[in-house]
Design a protein around this motif. Sequence first.
Motif, PDB file in Angstrom:
ATOM      1  N   ASN A  32      34.420  51.106  42.402  1.00 58.92           N
ATOM      2  CA  ASN A  32      34.190  49.695  42.747  1.00 58.92           C
ATOM      3  C   ASN A  32      35.424  49.038  43.348  1.00 58.92           C
ATOM      4  O   ASN A  32      35.564  47.810  43.307  1.00 58.92           O
ATOM      5  CB  ASN A  32      33.754  48.931  41.492  1.00 58.92           C
ATOM      6  CG  ASN A  32      32.374  49.333  41.051  1.00 58.92           C
ATOM      7  OD1 ASN A  32      31.433  49.281  41.823  1.00 58.92           O
ATOM      8  ND2 ASN A  32      32.261  49.773  39.805  1.00 58.92           N
ATOM      9  N   PHE A  38      35.290  42.341  41.528  1.00 62.41           N
ATOM     10  CA  PHE A  38      35.317  43.349  40.462  1.00 62.41           C
ATOM     11  C   PHE A  38      36.671  43.366  39.771  1.00 62.41           C
ATOM     12  O   PHE A  38      37.708  43.327  40.407  1.00 62.41           O
ATOM     13  CB  PHE A  38      35.005  44.742  41.019  1.00 62.41           C
ATOM     14  CG  PHE A  38      34.913  45.799  39.953  1.00 62.41           C
ATOM     15  CD1 PHE A  38      33.758  45.945  39.212  1.00 62.41           C
ATOM     16  CD2 PHE A  38      35.993  46.615  39.675  1.00 62.41           C
ATOM     17  CE1 PHE A  38      33.673  46.906  38.225  1.00 62.41           C
ATOM     18  CE2 PHE A  38      35.920  47.581  38.685  1.00 62.41           C
ATOM     19  CZ  PHE A  38      34.756  47.726  37.965  1.00 62.41           C
ATOM     20  N   ARG A  39      36.648  43.395  38.455  1.00 64.69           N
ATOM     21  CA  ARG A  39      37.866  43.484  37.653  1.00 64.69           C
ATOM     22  C   ARG A  39      37.877  44.846  36.970  1.00 64.69           C
ATOM     23  O   ARG A  39      36.884  45.252  36.364  1.00 64.69           O
ATOM     24  CB  ARG A  39      37.898  42.401  36.574  1.00 64.69           C
ATOM     25  CG  ARG A  39      37.860  41.004  37.122  1.00 64.69           C
ATOM     26  CD  ARG A  39      39.217  40.606  37.583  1.00 64.69           C
ATOM     27  NE  ARG A  39      39.187  39.196  37.998  1.00 64.69           N
ATOM     28  CZ  ARG A  39      40.075  38.680  38.768  1.00 64.69           C
ATOM     29  NH1 ARG A  39      41.061  39.397  39.227  1.00 64.69           N
ATOM     30  NH2 ARG A  39      39.998  37.432  39.113  1.00 64.69           N
ATOM     31  N   ASN A  94      38.796  41.100  44.059  1.00 62.33           N
ATOM     32  CA  ASN A  94      38.872  42.446  43.493  1.00 62.33           C
ATOM     33  C   ASN A  94      40.290  42.694  43.009  1.00 62.33           C
ATOM     34  O   ASN A  94      41.250  42.452  43.720  1.00 62.33           O
ATOM     35  CB  ASN A  94      38.474  43.483  44.552  1.00 62.33           C
ATOM     36  CG  ASN A  94      38.341  44.865  43.979  1.00 62.33           C
ATOM     37  OD1 ASN A  94      39.249  45.365  43.342  1.00 62.33           O
ATOM     38  ND2 ASN A  94      37.204  45.469  44.199  1.00 62.33           N
TER      39      ASN A  94
END
Length: 133
Positions: A32, A38-39, A94
């Motif tokens: 991802n 996204f973390r 991200n």
Amino acid sequence: MAVTDLPLLAMLRSRMQWQQARQTLIAENVANADMPGFRPRDLTALRFDPATGKPAASGTLALTQAGHMAPAGAAGPGADPRKTKSFEVRPSGNAVNLEEEMMKAGDNQSDYQLAASMYQKSLDTLKIAIGKR
């Protein structure tokens, strides 16, 4: 009592299961790396109770009787995903740092290989002790 129920072997087996779960999360982080917002996630460190040799509770629900259901989202010992602290966040939100994730994957792989080697050597030692080798 089965030979594989010895505390040392149980601890090594739990450690390898924890590292498998961690490798899964690291692979998800890498997969991802381009997803906006996204973390990255990682697992809490696996700790063992010195008295019993079993994984210590990390503030999560525990099974106190065999008839109880496992907590939702439990993917193995120590599987308590948490967000990691990251210094780099892209404009898309991200926060995956591929270099950091690759370093974690390499460290995790070498730790897993060490635990697997220790497990095999422990089994070999037991075989020698009972005269099967």
